[in-house]
Design an enzyme around this catalytic site. Structure first.
Site: not given
Ligand code: NAD
Ligand code: DAU
Length: 357
Positions: A164, A166, A220, A168, A17, A138-140
């Site tokens: 997750y 932990a 939710v 990170k 993503f 991540t902020d997590e």
């Molecule tokens: P995502 O799950 O959409 O994508 C992860 C990508 O990494 C995928 O393309 C997958 O094929 C690849 N991948 C997984 N394991 C691999 C491996 N062993 N070797 C090579 N490639 C591999 O994740 P995302 O949401 O795009 O997040 C990207 C980064 O940003 C992550 O490190 C995540 O922790 C961080 N992050 C995400 C968010 C969020 O809201 N999505 C917020 C803050 C930080």
């Molecule tokens: O804060 C950054 C993080 O945000 C990233 O590090 C993660 O990679 C990313 O997946 C995201 O984590 P969250 O757990 O916050 O995101 P998610 O979209 O899974 O959920 C957002 C909120 O919505 C959370 O409080 C859980 C809730 N939720 C999620 C799903 C999938 C629901 O209520 N119902 C759902 O079906």
């Protein structure tokens, strides 16, 4: 550092993503740079996220695993990489609860493997000071906040609550240690929740958009009062760009949207947008689909980011408001059923049953 420096950039996880949004951002902003994408194409990786760049003269896609040390060594050297932007990870909290193993392997061991390989490569290149290894985190890692707590800053102690977060946190500590011990020019960014195009359907916003379009229940968790700080993915990409171009090695920056929203309010916003923008909906108004379900184990209550350091030191601020960003995102999901439909695979249905049954 000059923003015009030509770089040879390795982007791990560039088919996911945020990674794929970042590849688009970088290629558009720095068309002369060499960009190598390394991605294992797990369930979350999708080559079609980069389809429009397939014939780009400076872009190369390599299918590979960040845990594969010989392959990484070869790639860094073959491409004389000077900048690593490390997105590759297992990223979904619910999957980490179902099966933490892959999270430790990719997020901890994979990051360690990349660091070791890049350290050897950097040493063999006589330690250029403009090289960078930016670790996207991540902020997590900071855990959870109460309603009146101040937002997470770069000095908030780590307190991860899910496998997750932990994993990170473990990777962040390794990256930090490689700067302090070896002088490796590392950077860490800790960002809040992203949303936008190419977001895999397991995450809250795409899941709700797709379920509304399919007339399925909108699950939710718990009481829906959990709070996340939402940032449009394009703003995350511009923040990472800014950190690579302008910051000193060893720095860490929090990135956030200043958009704290309760989950239930966010779901209502998505329902309203779909009611307005979707020509045909199986159930209208869409909010009739909202269903409260069992809470996520260990569910963090509130995240909020204090992004004043990146604003004050590097002049970065988000450009997209949550209402604009959600509208654009809903429009993108409406316009791209050919992108998301194939992702609702039998594997995805199995996962869905395991979490929501
Ligand atoms: P995502 O799950 O959409 O994508 C992860 C990508 O990494 C995928 O393309 C997958 O094929 C690849 N991948 C997984 N394991 C691999 C491996 N062993 N070797 C090579 N490639 C591999 O994740 P995302 O949401 O795009 O997040 C990207 C980064 O940003 C992550 O490190 C995540 O922790 C961080 N992050 C995400 C968010 C969020 O809201 N999505 C917020 C803050 C930080
Ligand atoms: O804060 C950054 C993080 O945000 C990233 O590090 C993660 O990679 C990313 O997946 C995201 O984590 P969250 O757990 O916050 O995101 P998610 O979209 O899974 O959920 C957002 C909120 O919505 C959370 O409080 C859980 C809730 N939720 C999620 C799903 C999938 C629901 O209520 N119902 C759902 O079906």
């Amino acid at each position: 550092m000059a923003t015009t420096t030509q770089r040879k950039v390795l982007i791990t996880g560039g088919a996911g993503f945020i990674g794929s949004n970042f590849v688009h951002h970088w290629v558009k902003t720095y068309p002369q740079d060499r960009v190598v994408v390394l991605d294992a194409l797990t369930y979350a990786g999708n080559r079609s996220n980069l389809a429009d760049l397939e014939s780009h003269p400076h872009l190369r896609f390599v299918k590979g695993d960040i845990c594969d040390r010989p392959a990484i060594d070869y790639l860094l050297s073959e491409e004389t990489i000077d900048t690593v932007v490390h997105f590759a990870a297992e990223s979904h909290v619910d999957r980490s609860i179902l099966g933490p193993d892959a999270f430790v392997r990719t997020n901890v061991v994979g990051t360690f493997t990349l660091l070791e390989s890049f350290r050897q490569h950097w040493n063999s290149r006589r330690q250029p000071q403009d090289d960078r290894f930016l670790h996207v985190s991540t902020d997590e890692v900071y855990g959870t906040l109460g309603p009146a707590d101040p937002a997470f800053s770069e000095t908030t102690p780590y307190a991860p609550n899910s496998p997750y977060s932990a994993s990170k946190a473990g990777s962040d500590h390794l990256v930090r240690s490689y700067f302090h011990t070896y002088g490796l020019p590392t950077l860490i960014t800790n960002c809040s929740n992203n949303y936008g195009p190419y977001h895999f359907p397991e995450k809250l916003i795409p899941l709700m958009c797709i379920n509304i379009l399919m007339g399925k229940p909108l699950p939710v968790y718990g009481d829906g009062q959990n709070i996340r700080d939402w940032l449009y993915v394009g703003d995350h990409c511009s923040a990472i760009d800014r950190v690579i171009q302008r910051s000193q090695p060893g720095e860490t920056y929090n990135i956030g949207g200043n958009n704290e929203v309760k989950n239930i309010d966010l779901v209502h916003m998505l329902c309203d947008l779909m009611d307005e923008l979707a020509p045909h909906l199986p159930v209208r108004p869409a909010h009739n689909l909202i269903t409260f379900v069992k809470d996520r184990p260990g569910h963090d209550r509130r995240y909020a980011i204090d992004a004043s350091k990146i604003r004050d030191q590097l002049g970065w601020e988000p450009a997209v408001t949550v209402s604009e960003g959600l509208r654009q995102t809903v429009q993108w999901y409406l316009a791209h059923p050919d992108w998301w439909r194939p992702l609702l695979s039998p594997e995805y249905q199995e996962y869905y049953k395991a979490v929501y049954a």
